[in-house]
Scaffold this motif. Structure first.
Motif, PDB file in Angstrom:
ATOM      1  N   VAL A 109       7.314  16.248 -12.437  1.00 41.83           N
ATOM      2  CA  VAL A 109       8.743  15.672 -11.570  1.00 41.83           C
ATOM      3  C   VAL A 109       8.306  15.076 -10.266  1.00 41.83           C
ATOM      4  CG1 VAL A 109      10.785  16.720 -10.534  1.00 41.83           C
ATOM      5  CG2 VAL A 109       9.968  17.481 -12.573  1.00 41.83           C
ATOM      6  N   ALA A 110       7.448  15.648  -9.727  1.00 40.99           N
ATOM      7  CA  ALA A 110       6.846  15.060  -8.235  1.00 40.99           C
ATOM      8  C   ALA A 110       6.376  13.694  -8.392  1.00 40.99           C
ATOM      9  CB  ALA A 110       6.086  15.943  -7.434  1.00 40.99           C
ATOM     10  N   MET A 111       5.368  13.836  -9.528  1.00 46.92           N
ATOM     11  CA  MET A 111       4.890  12.229  -9.916  1.00 46.92           C
ATOM     12  C   MET A 111       5.745  11.371 -10.235  1.00 46.92           C
ATOM     13  SD  MET A 111       2.068  11.704 -12.783  1.00 46.92           S
ATOM     14  CE  MET A 111       3.213  11.659 -14.024  1.00 46.92           C
TER      15      MET A 111
ATOM     16  N   LEU B 134       0.930  -1.191   0.183  1.00 47.39           N
ATOM     17  CA  LEU B 134       0.219   0.008   0.153  1.00 47.39           C
ATOM     18  C   LEU B 134       0.835   1.100  -0.139  1.00 47.39           C
ATOM     19  CD1 LEU B 134      -2.786  -1.165   2.451  1.00 47.39           C
ATOM     20  CD2 LEU B 134      -3.054  -0.911   0.022  1.00 47.39           C
ATOM     21  N   LEU B 135       1.979   1.223   0.012  1.00 47.68           N
ATOM     22  CA  LEU B 135       2.977   2.276  -0.058  1.00 47.68           C
ATOM     23  C   LEU B 135       2.793   3.106  -1.489  1.00 47.68           C
ATOM     24  CD1 LEU B 135       6.651   1.428   1.404  1.00 47.68           C
ATOM     25  CD2 LEU B 135       4.952   3.306   2.131  1.00 47.68           C
ATOM     26  N   SER B 136       2.540   2.191  -2.289  1.00 49.45           N
ATOM     27  CA  SER B 136       2.541   2.777  -3.601  1.00 49.45           C
ATOM     28  C   SER B 136       1.428   3.716  -3.790  1.00 49.45           C
ATOM     29  CB  SER B 136       1.959   1.415  -4.593  1.00 49.45           C
ATOM     30  OG  SER B 136       0.904   0.860  -4.207  1.00 49.45           O
ATOM     31  N   GLU B 137       0.415   3.707  -2.743  1.00 52.06           N
ATOM     32  CA  GLU B 137      -0.754   4.911  -2.901  1.00 52.06           C
ATOM     33  C   GLU B 137      -0.367   6.248  -2.668  1.00 52.06           C
ATOM     34  OE1 GLU B 137      -3.569   4.429  -4.015  1.00 52.06           O
ATOM     35  OE2 GLU B 137      -3.652   2.337  -4.136  1.00 52.06           O
ATOM     36  N   LEU B 138       0.907   6.409  -2.127  1.00 46.62           N
ATOM     37  CA  LEU B 138       1.609   7.720  -2.041  1.00 46.62           C
ATOM     38  C   LEU B 138       1.899   8.358  -3.032  1.00 46.62           C
ATOM     39  CD1 LEU B 138       3.784   7.231   1.379  1.00 46.62           C
ATOM     40  CD2 LEU B 138       1.529   8.239   1.169  1.00 46.62           C
ATOM     41  N   SER B 139       2.121   7.831  -4.443  1.00 45.80           N
ATOM     42  CA  SER B 139       2.288   8.519  -5.485  1.00 45.80           C
ATOM     43  C   SER B 139       0.785   9.024  -6.461  1.00 45.80           C
ATOM     44  CB  SER B 139       3.083   7.590  -6.591  1.00 45.80           C
ATOM     45  OG  SER B 139       2.314   6.459  -6.897  1.00 45.80           O
ATOM     46  N   THR B 140      -0.308   8.373  -5.814  1.00 48.71           N
ATOM     47  CA  THR B 140      -1.292   8.465  -6.664  1.00 48.71           C
ATOM     48  C   THR B 140      -1.977   9.868  -6.785  1.00 48.71           C
ATOM     49  OG1 THR B 140      -2.115   6.271  -6.259  1.00 48.71           O
ATOM     50  CG2 THR B 140      -3.987   7.564  -6.872  1.00 48.71           C
ATOM     51  N   PRO B 141      -1.767  10.742  -5.510  1.00 52.97           N
ATOM     52  CA  PRO B 141      -2.270  12.081  -5.758  1.00 52.97           C
ATOM     53  C   PRO B 141      -1.617  12.780  -6.644  1.00 52.97           C
ATOM     54  CG  PRO B 141      -1.871  11.456  -3.394  1.00 52.97           C
ATOM     55  CD  PRO B 141      -1.270  10.327  -4.212  1.00 52.97           C
ATOM     56  N   PHE B 142      -0.314  12.726  -7.173  1.00 53.26           N
ATOM     57  CA  PHE B 142       0.222  13.386  -8.114  1.00 53.26           C
ATOM     58  C   PHE B 142      -0.093  12.945  -9.371  1.00 53.26           C
ATOM     59  CE2 PHE B 142       3.328  13.126  -4.476  1.00 53.26           C
ATOM     60  CZ  PHE B 142       3.445  14.673  -4.251  1.00 53.26           C
ATOM     61  N   VAL B 143      -0.443  11.810  -9.665  1.00 56.68           N
ATOM     62  CA  VAL B 143      -1.040  11.207 -10.950  1.00 56.68           C
ATOM     63  C   VAL B 143      -2.167  11.774 -11.263  1.00 56.68           C
ATOM     64  CG1 VAL B 143      -1.806   8.992 -12.184  1.00 56.68           C
ATOM     65  CG2 VAL B 143       0.190   8.890 -10.784  1.00 56.68           C
TER      66      VAL B 143
ATOM     67  N   VAL C 226      -7.547  18.545 -17.463  1.00 56.92           N
ATOM     68  CA  VAL C 226      -8.877  18.732 -17.745  1.00 56.92           C
ATOM     69  C   VAL C 226      -9.072  20.419 -17.547  1.00 56.92           C
ATOM     70  CG1 VAL C 226     -11.121  18.399 -16.738  1.00 56.92           C
ATOM     71  CG2 VAL C 226      -9.796  16.527 -16.947  1.00 56.92           C
ATOM     72  N   LEU C 227      -8.469  21.040 -16.674  1.00 51.98           N
ATOM     73  CA  LEU C 227      -8.538  22.531 -16.569  1.00 51.98           C
ATOM     74  C   LEU C 227      -7.843  23.248 -17.398  1.00 51.98           C
ATOM     75  CD1 LEU C 227      -8.273  22.828 -12.599  1.00 51.98           C
ATOM     76  CD2 LEU C 227     -10.291  23.064 -13.948  1.00 51.98           C
ATOM     77  N   GLY C 228      -7.112  22.655 -18.362  1.00 45.79           N
ATOM     78  CA  GLY C 228      -6.622  23.340 -19.767  1.00 45.79           C
ATOM     79  C   GLY C 228      -5.364  23.917 -19.209  1.00 45.79           C
ATOM     80  N   TYR C 229      -4.472  23.398 -18.492  1.00 44.46           N
ATOM     81  CA  TYR C 229      -3.186  23.898 -18.029  1.00 44.46           C
ATOM     82  C   TYR C 229      -2.269  23.306 -18.965  1.00 44.46           C
ATOM     83  CZ  TYR C 229      -4.135  25.629 -13.150  1.00 44.46           C
ATOM     84  OH  TYR C 229      -4.577  26.281 -12.069  1.00 44.46           O
ATOM     85  N   HIS C 230      -1.368  24.495 -19.341  1.00 42.68           N
ATOM     86  CA  HIS C 230      -0.496  23.987 -20.468  1.00 42.68           C
ATOM     87  C   HIS C 230       0.586  23.144 -19.744  1.00 42.68           C
ATOM     88  CE1 HIS C 230       2.556  24.363 -23.612  1.00 42.68           C
ATOM     89  NE2 HIS C 230       1.764  24.760 -24.406  1.00 42.68           N
ATOM     90  N   LYS C 231       1.072  22.087 -20.633  1.00 42.10           N
ATOM     91  CA  LYS C 231       1.787  20.969 -20.040  1.00 42.10           C
ATOM     92  C   LYS C 231       3.346  21.650 -19.729  1.00 42.10           C
ATOM     93  CE  LYS C 231       3.198  19.309 -24.493  1.00 42.10           C
ATOM     94  NZ  LYS C 231       3.368  17.991 -25.247  1.00 42.10           N
ATOM     95  N   TYR C 232       3.512  22.864 -20.230  1.00 42.18           N
ATOM     96  CA  TYR C 232       4.707  23.447 -19.937  1.00 42.18           C
ATOM     97  C   TYR C 232       4.841  24.581 -18.875  1.00 42.18           C
ATOM     98  CZ  TYR C 232       6.481  21.294 -24.306  1.00 42.18           C
ATOM     99  OH  TYR C 232       6.744  20.622 -25.263  1.00 42.18           O
ATOM    100  N   SER C 233       3.308  24.766 -18.278  1.00 38.34           N
ATOM    101  CA  SER C 233       3.270  25.709 -17.165  1.00 38.34           C
ATOM    102  C   SER C 233       3.845  25.288 -16.014  1.00 38.34           C
ATOM    103  CB  SER C 233       1.753  25.885 -16.932  1.00 38.34           C
ATOM    104  OG  SER C 233       1.281  24.692 -16.483  1.00 38.34           O
ATOM    105  N   LYS C 234       4.475  26.101 -15.109  1.00 40.75           N
ATOM    106  CA  LYS C 234       5.181  25.584 -13.815  1.00 40.75           C
ATOM    107  C   LYS C 234       4.519  24.639 -12.995  1.00 40.75           C
ATOM    108  CE  LYS C 234       8.153  29.669 -13.491  1.00 40.75           C
ATOM    109  NZ  LYS C 234       8.499  30.928 -12.577  1.00 40.75           N
ATOM    110  N   PRO C 235       2.922  24.796 -12.827  1.00 43.71           N
ATOM    111  CA  PRO C 235       2.196  23.715 -11.921  1.00 43.71           C
ATOM    112  C   PRO C 235       2.534  22.499 -12.444  1.00 43.71           C
ATOM    113  CG  PRO C 235       1.079  25.914 -12.168  1.00 43.71           C
ATOM    114  CD  PRO C 235       2.303  25.999 -13.021  1.00 43.71           C
ATOM    115  N   CYS C 236       2.356  22.372 -13.640  1.00 37.59           N
ATOM    116  CA  CYS C 236       2.492  21.219 -14.517  1.00 37.59           C
ATOM    117  C   CYS C 236       3.827  20.415 -14.242  1.00 37.59           C
ATOM    118  CB  CYS C 236       1.959  21.283 -15.788  1.00 37.59           C
ATOM    119  SG  CYS C 236       0.062  21.410 -16.131  1.00 37.59           S
ATOM    120  N   LEU C 237       4.799  21.235 -14.683  1.00 36.18           N
ATOM    121  CA  LEU C 237       6.281  20.783 -14.567  1.00 36.18           C
ATOM    122  C   LEU C 237       6.568  20.332 -13.128  1.00 36.18           C
ATOM    123  CD1 LEU C 237       8.082  23.528 -16.766  1.00 36.18           C
ATOM    124  CD2 LEU C 237       7.555  21.026 -17.504  1.00 36.18           C
TER     125      LEU C 237
END
Length: 263
Positions: free
Chosen positions: A178-180, A146-155, A163-174
């Motif tokens: 990386v965190a994912m 179940l340790l694997s679940e800790l990566s799920t929020p980033f996924v 879905v919200l239309g963020y560009h994949k090169y925007s800072k939040p997405c980048l």
């Protein structure tokens, strides 16, 4: 095989009902308050979004409880094969209810959120967790998975940004990308040698040979199946992450050159 007790059945049932409620009711109300743009989403986007909300909440609850058990639950470490600790059953019960709910949602909304690898993943996990809930077998190893679940929020956050239309090169997405990749590697890939080291430490012992053949099969085969899928997913995530980072650097360098020319 021992029958499941009423208490053990109530936890997955509660988790199943909660997950269904979040998908059909809770997610929309919560999302509209936190993200006004949610009301602009179409049916397909809302379905994808609402399936990710219970997934994220489940992952946070189960992942944090998993860490607590690994660090502080002496009963789990003392008898990793035949121990019957209450907290592990609680954690596995919560996960089992969520997995059943998610399987049902995939059946009804297959064209939108259906994924054959997720079906295999869920069924393999449920098969193994049945032995934990019915007989209390292999609690340490079940909780370790179940340790694997800790990566799920980033996924899931990646899906929310998309879905919200963020560009994949925007800072939040980048940053999230990386965190994912890092979290996925740490809790699903890097732990593989340690997991099988612990498996080897009990292999051939009296406790191991007391396990029913079905429990041994569920333990080893399901673990291998889940790890193969995690390696394939990690490869896909890493390739996508590196591609986006390279493209982002290339675009940044191009903009800097154009800016200097204008100066």
């Amino acid at each position: 095989m021992e029958p499941l007790s009423l208490v053990v059945l109530l936890v997955p049932l509660g988790s199943f009902v909660s997950s269904q409620w979040l998908f059909h009711r809770g997610s929309s109300g919560l999302s509209e308050r936190l993200t006004p743009a949610f009301i602009t989403l179409n049916y397909t986007q809302r379905t994808q979004w609402n399936s990710r909300v219970p997934s994220t909440i489940h992952a946070l609850v189960v992942g944090l409880l998993c860490l607590y058990i690994l660090l502080f639950d002496e009963a789990t470490r003392r008898d990793p094969v035949w121990g019957d600790p209450t907290l592990v059953k609680l954690n596995v019960g919560i996960t089992s209810g969520y997995l059943i709910s998610d399987l049902l949602l995939m059946v009804f909304y297959w064209n939108i959120i259906g994924e054959k690898f997720f079906v295999i993943h869920h069924l393999a996990a449920l098969y193994a967790y049945y032995y934990v809930l019915s007989q209390g077998l292999l609690p340490y190893f079940a909780n370790f998975r179940l340790l694997s679940e800790l990566s799920t929020p980033f996924v899931n956050q990646r899906c929310f940004f998309h879905v919200l239309g963020y560009h994949k090169y925007s800072k939040p997405c980048l940053f999230n990308g990386v965190a994912m990749a890092l979290s996925f590697f740490v809790v699903r890939i890097a732990v593989i040698p340690f997991y099988y080291r612990d498996v080897y430490s009990v292999y051939g012992t009296e406790a191991f040979y007391r396990l029913p053949l079905g429990a041994r099969s569920a333990w080893i085969l399901c673990s291998l199946c889940l790890d193969v899928m995690n390696i394939l997913w990690m490869r896909k995530i890493l390739r996508g992450c590196l591609k986006v980072l390279r493209s982002s650097r290339s675009q940044k360098a191009t903009r800097e050159v154009e800016s200097k020319k204008m100066d």
